[in-house]
Structure formats: structure tokens, C-alpha cells
Design a protein around this motif. Structure first.
Motif, PDB file in Angstrom:
ATOM      1  N   SER A   1       2.602 -64.685 -43.186  1.00 52.81           N
ATOM      2  CA  SER A   1       3.845 -63.889 -43.214  1.00 52.81           C
ATOM      3  C   SER A   1       4.441 -63.686 -41.826  1.00 52.81           C
ATOM      4  O   SER A   1       4.870 -62.591 -41.482  1.00 52.81           O
ATOM      5  CB  SER A   1       3.584 -62.529 -43.877  1.00 52.81           C
ATOM      6  OG  SER A   1       3.189 -62.694 -45.223  1.00 52.81           O
ATOM      7  N   GLY A   2       4.417 -64.745 -41.028  1.00 54.75           N
ATOM      8  CA  GLY A   2       5.006 -64.686 -39.696  1.00 54.75           C
ATOM      9  C   GLY A   2       4.003 -64.534 -38.574  1.00 54.75           C
ATOM     10  O   GLY A   2       4.323 -64.799 -37.410  1.00 54.75           O
TER      11      GLY A   2
ATOM     12  N   SER B   1      11.643 -65.162 -42.013  1.00 57.36           N
ATOM     13  CA  SER B   1      12.307 -63.964 -41.488  1.00 57.36           C
ATOM     14  C   SER B   1      11.758 -63.568 -40.119  1.00 57.36           C
ATOM     15  O   SER B   1      12.517 -63.170 -39.227  1.00 57.36           O
ATOM     16  CB  SER B   1      12.146 -62.791 -42.464  1.00 57.36           C
ATOM     17  OG  SER B   1      12.871 -63.014 -43.653  1.00 57.36           O
ATOM     18  N   VAL B   2      10.432 -63.690 -39.944  1.00 55.18           N
ATOM     19  CA  VAL B   2       9.847 -63.379 -38.639  1.00 55.18           C
ATOM     20  C   VAL B   2      10.349 -64.355 -37.585  1.00 55.18           C
ATOM     21  O   VAL B   2      10.724 -63.971 -36.476  1.00 55.18           O
ATOM     22  CB  VAL B   2       8.306 -63.394 -38.701  1.00 55.18           C
ATOM     23  CG1 VAL B   2       7.705 -63.332 -37.306  1.00 55.18           C
ATOM     24  CG2 VAL B   2       7.801 -62.224 -39.528  1.00 55.18           C
ATOM     25  N   ARG B   3      10.397 -65.650 -37.912  1.00 59.25           N
ATOM     26  CA  ARG B   3      10.910 -66.637 -36.954  1.00 59.25           C
ATOM     27  C   ARG B   3      12.383 -66.354 -36.647  1.00 59.25           C
ATOM     28  O   ARG B   3      12.825 -66.482 -35.500  1.00 59.25           O
ATOM     29  CB  ARG B   3      10.742 -68.043 -37.511  1.00 59.25           C
ATOM     30  CG  ARG B   3      11.305 -69.157 -36.618  1.00 59.25           C
ATOM     31  CD  ARG B   3      10.624 -69.163 -35.244  1.00 59.25           C
ATOM     32  NE  ARG B   3       9.314 -69.719 -35.291  1.00 59.25           N
ATOM     33  CZ  ARG B   3       9.007 -70.988 -35.027  1.00 59.25           C
ATOM     34  NH1 ARG B   3       9.957 -71.825 -34.684  1.00 59.25           N
ATOM     35  NH2 ARG B   3       7.760 -71.403 -35.075  1.00 59.25           N
TER      36      ARG B   3
ATOM     37  N   GLU C   1       3.212 -67.189 -36.018  1.00 55.53           N
ATOM     38  CA  GLU C   1       4.171 -67.353 -34.926  1.00 55.53           C
ATOM     39  C   GLU C   1       3.891 -66.410 -33.765  1.00 55.53           C
ATOM     40  O   GLU C   1       4.372 -66.628 -32.654  1.00 55.53           O
ATOM     41  CB  GLU C   1       5.594 -67.086 -35.437  1.00 55.53           C
ATOM     42  CG  GLU C   1       5.978 -67.865 -36.677  1.00 55.53           C
ATOM     43  CD  GLU C   1       5.989 -69.352 -36.417  1.00 55.53           C
ATOM     44  OE1 GLU C   1       6.529 -69.761 -35.383  1.00 55.53           O
ATOM     45  OE2 GLU C   1       5.440 -70.103 -37.243  1.00 55.53           O
TER      46      GLU C   1
ATOM     47  N   HIS D   1       8.851 -64.085 -45.742  1.00 54.57           N
ATOM     48  CA  HIS D   1       8.236 -63.409 -44.592  1.00 54.57           C
ATOM     49  C   HIS D   1       8.167 -64.313 -43.376  1.00 54.57           C
ATOM     50  O   HIS D   1       8.581 -63.936 -42.272  1.00 54.57           O
ATOM     51  CB  HIS D   1       6.831 -62.913 -44.950  1.00 54.57           C
ATOM     52  CG  HIS D   1       6.820 -61.693 -45.801  1.00 54.57           C
ATOM     53  ND1 HIS D   1       7.357 -60.493 -45.387  1.00 54.57           N
ATOM     54  CD2 HIS D   1       6.334 -61.476 -47.037  1.00 54.57           C
ATOM     55  CE1 HIS D   1       7.202 -59.594 -46.342  1.00 54.57           C
ATOM     56  NE2 HIS D   1       6.586 -60.164 -47.356  1.00 54.57           N
ATOM     57  N   ALA D   2       7.630 -65.510 -43.564  1.00 50.82           N
ATOM     58  CA  ALA D   2       7.425 -66.406 -42.431  1.00 50.82           C
ATOM     59  C   ALA D   2       8.744 -66.782 -41.761  1.00 50.82           C
ATOM     60  O   ALA D   2       8.868 -66.737 -40.529  1.00 50.82           O
ATOM     61  CB  ALA D   2       6.688 -67.668 -42.882  1.00 50.82           C
TER      62      ALA D   2
END
Length: 244
Positions: free
Chosen positions: A143-144, A13-15, A147, A10-11
Motif C-alpha cells: 500500500s505504498g 496514491s502514495v506514489r 516506495e 493505495h500504492a
């Protein structure tokens, strides 16, 4: 420029979605090629990033935990508003802020940031003392959201609450013994919602600087909610009111 680790599907993928150019290195488990990893790697390829195959020992060392899910990125910090004033000056709608007093568990902070992102809160504020900063564990749990949601750690929380009041932001604290319930409060106005750590709740000095105290209805046998769950209940009530 210093780089920080970011790990988990998740983290990262968001970045990858919001700022792919900030990813300087992307390490993945060379032995993992299940469907989830294949879908992730397809997104990486679309972004034009190079993947470094690594073993579990190296991934654990980089992430500082074994719960990396086979993905660790080394990333640049994203630029966000440098101060609460900068953030507030740039808003086109009444602010909705989450203030956390005494939350020291990184899993709780990560979950609060995730809730804040989902409910559209503009920032999360915490004191520099008696609070946890954003680390790799927080980013993983968020999970993002670490950011996307500005997180301000302030030297004096009581003074910050007073400064918010000077901007006509209504400070609403939560407390089990509050005279009014959550659903009686008006969240359509500029609002700073203050929650304390699970167990101890808000510190007395923080409580004194709230304009209003409300309680979350508890219908069962337990007396309180985890701070991240309570944040979700309160922020989504604010979002519900603002969408009417």
C-alpha cells in the motif's frame, strides 16, 4: 529508463503523493467511475497528470493480476540510499532495522513493508537467496510502503549482521524458545530485529549471529504468528519504548 508497474488505489496514491513526476503513464478502468475512483481522479487532476482509459484485459496484462482495482501506473524507480552504510550514515537517531530471514511470500513481504513504514523502521534487510524481491504484488500489498521503506537484499546475511554489530547495532532475534520475552528487551538502542519465515523460523546460522533472542508471548492455542503480524508486534513495541 525502465519502467515498472504499480497498481491499486493505495500504492498509486502514495506514489502520486510523494513523487508524481515519476508516474509516466496512468491507466484506469474506463467503466469505473464510483466515488472512490472519482476522488482518486480528482487527485490526479490536481497533480496535472493525464489519464489513459483502458479496459480490464489491458489492465490485467500490465499488472500481471486481476486485482488491480482499475488502476495501473507505469513508473520510474525512486532513488533511495544505495547501500545500508549510506542509509545508516544519514540517520540522526538510533537505527531501527527489520531483518527478514527466509520470507518468500510476496504478500508477507508487502505486509512487513507496510508495518515497517507505519512503525518508522529505517529499512528492511533480507538475503538474496531464500527471499522474495519487490514485485508488483509486493507493492500492491504494501500500500505504498514499497516506495518509502528501503529494502536491501544482501549476498550474505550473517556477514551483514556482523557488520551491523561493528556499528554498535544490537541484533535481536525472535524465537519461540527464547529465554526472555519481547517486553524485556531494550529497543531504545540501535537495533536490528530479526524474524524468520513462518513455520521454519530463522536459519541456524542466522540465529547464531544474534546478540539476543526474545519470544513473543502467546496466550492462546496457536504456537506462532504470521511473520508480518510478528513484525508489527515487535516494531511497535520498539516504537513505544522510543516514545517514552
Amino acid at each position: 529508463m525502465s519502467l515498472k508497474p504499480l497498481f491499486g488505489f493505495h500504492a498509486v496514491s502514495v506514489r502520486l503523493k510523494v513523487a508524481p513526476k515519476s508516474i509516466r503513464e496512468l491507466h484506469v478502468d474506463a467503466t469505473r467511475r464510483d466515488q472512490r475512483m472519482k476522488q482518486f481522479l480528482a487527485k490526479v487532476e490536481e497533480a496535472g497528470l493525464r489519464v489513459i482509459d483502458s479496459d480490464d484485459a489491458r489492465l490485467q496484462q500490465m499488472a500481471g493480476t486481476h486485482r488491480h482495482q482499475g488502476i495501473v501506473a507505469r513508473v520510474e524507480a525512486l532513488s533511495q540510499a544505495r547501500s545500508i552504510d549510506d542509509l545508516l550514515d544519514g540517520l540522526a537517531e538510533p537505527p531501527l532495522l527489520l531483518v527478514l530471514d527466509g520470507v518468500t511470500d510476496p504478500h508477507n513481504l508487502g505486509a512487513c513493508l507496510r508495518v515497517a513504514d507505519g512503525a518508522g523502521a529505517h529499512a528492511v534487510i533480507a538475503p538474496k537467496d531464500h527471499a522474495v524481491g519487490v514485485n508488483a504484488t509486493v507493492a500492491k500489498v504494501a500500500s505504498g510502503a514499497a516506495e518509502t521503506v528501503p529494502y536491501f537484499m544482501v549476498t550474505n546475511l550473517a556477514r551483514t549482521l556482523n557488520e551491523l554489530k561493528e556499528r554498535d547495532i544490537w541484533v535481536i532475534g525472535t524465537s519461540d524458545d527464547a529465554p526472555r520475552g519481547l517486553y524485556e528487551a531494550d529497543f531504545k538502542v540501535a537495533t536490528a530485529l530479526v524474524l524468520g519465515a513462518e513455520g521454519d523460523g530463522m536459519r541456524q546460522n542466522t540465529r547464531k549471529h544474534c546478540d539476543e533472542l526474545v519470544s513473543i508471548p502467546m496466550m492462546g492455542g496457536v504456537s506462532s504468528l504470521n511473520v508480518s503480524v510478528a513484525s508489527g508486534v515487535c516494531l511497535y513495541e520498539a516504537r513505544r519504548q522510543r516514545s517514552l
